[in-house]
Scaffold this active site. Sequence first.
Site, PDB file in Angstrom:
ATOM      1  N   ASN A  43       0.834  -1.199   0.000  1.00  0.00           N
ATOM      2  CA  ASN A  43       0.000   0.000   0.000  1.00  0.00           C
ATOM      3  C   ASN A  43       0.870   1.251   0.000  1.00  0.00           C
ATOM      4  OD1 ASN A  43       0.524  -0.826   2.795  1.00  0.00           O
ATOM      5  ND2 ASN A  43      -0.975   0.679   3.457  1.00  0.00           N
ATOM      6  N   GLU A  45       0.099   5.249   0.618  1.00  0.00           N
ATOM      7  CA  GLU A  45      -0.890   6.254   0.998  1.00  0.00           C
ATOM      8  C   GLU A  45      -0.550   7.624   0.430  1.00  0.00           C
ATOM      9  OE1 GLU A  45      -2.287   4.277   5.224  1.00  0.00           O
ATOM     10  OE2 GLU A  45      -1.107   6.111   5.276  1.00  0.00           O
ATOM     11  N   ASN A  46      -1.541   8.486   0.500  1.00  0.00           N
ATOM     12  CA  ASN A  46      -1.430   9.849   0.012  1.00  0.00           C
ATOM     13  C   ASN A  46      -2.243  10.698   0.979  1.00  0.00           C
ATOM     14  OD1 ASN A  46      -2.432  12.212  -1.635  1.00  0.00           O
ATOM     15  ND2 ASN A  46      -1.098  11.244  -3.148  1.00  0.00           N
ATOM     16  N   ALA A  47      -1.851  11.941   1.175  1.00  0.00           N
ATOM     17  CA  ALA A  47      -2.589  12.811   2.096  1.00  0.00           C
ATOM     18  C   ALA A  47      -4.051  12.943   1.690  1.00  0.00           C
ATOM     19  CB  ALA A  47      -1.940  14.195   2.156  1.00  0.00           C
ATOM     20  N   GLU A  56      -2.911  -4.765  -3.179  1.00  0.00           N
ATOM     21  CA  GLU A  56      -3.398  -5.617  -4.264  1.00  0.00           C
ATOM     22  C   GLU A  56      -3.368  -4.877  -5.600  1.00  0.00           C
ATOM     23  OE1 GLU A  56      -5.882  -6.615  -0.528  1.00  0.00           O
ATOM     24  OE2 GLU A  56      -4.940  -4.857  -1.419  1.00  0.00           O
ATOM     25  N   CYS A  86     -10.331  -4.749   0.298  1.00  0.00           N
ATOM     26  CA  CYS A  86     -11.454  -3.821   0.190  1.00  0.00           C
ATOM     27  C   CYS A  86     -12.301  -4.200  -1.027  1.00  0.00           C
ATOM     28  CB  CYS A  86     -10.942  -2.385   0.076  1.00  0.00           C
ATOM     29  SG  CYS A  86     -10.158  -1.994  -1.506  1.00  0.00           S
TER      30      CYS A  86
END
Length: 132
Positions: A43, A45-47, A56, A86
């Site tokens: 994974n 992430e981004n703000a 995945e 998810c």
Amino acid sequence: MSDLNALFEAAKSVREKAYAPYSNFLVGAAFRTPDGSVFTGCNVENASYPVSVCAEGGAVSAMIAAGHREIEEAVVVGDAALCTPCGICRQRFAEFGADNLVVHIADLNGIKRSFTLEELLPAAFELEDRKD
């Protein structure tokens, strides 16, 4: 080392490379294709959370970029006992999963539960279901 154990170790290893400064929830995924190739993702992430990339999704992108189109077996490793994919990733599995796809869910100690694609996403959306 069994094929499943090797897939688990690949997912666990790539999990350590995840970029998750907001949730601190690291996830790794490893897929095996019918020819035995293995693709991994973590994974990122981004703000702006909705534009984050699931583990995945990263593995699917790597698989597609390498010219493959089918996932035969998958392992997802997270910090939770049951870090299931998810909904978006379940649809990815429906798009690229073999008919007999099994998705193994693991924590850092090993596989905790295995699911068929039908168990994860019953009545998945198919392109054939579209009305043109």
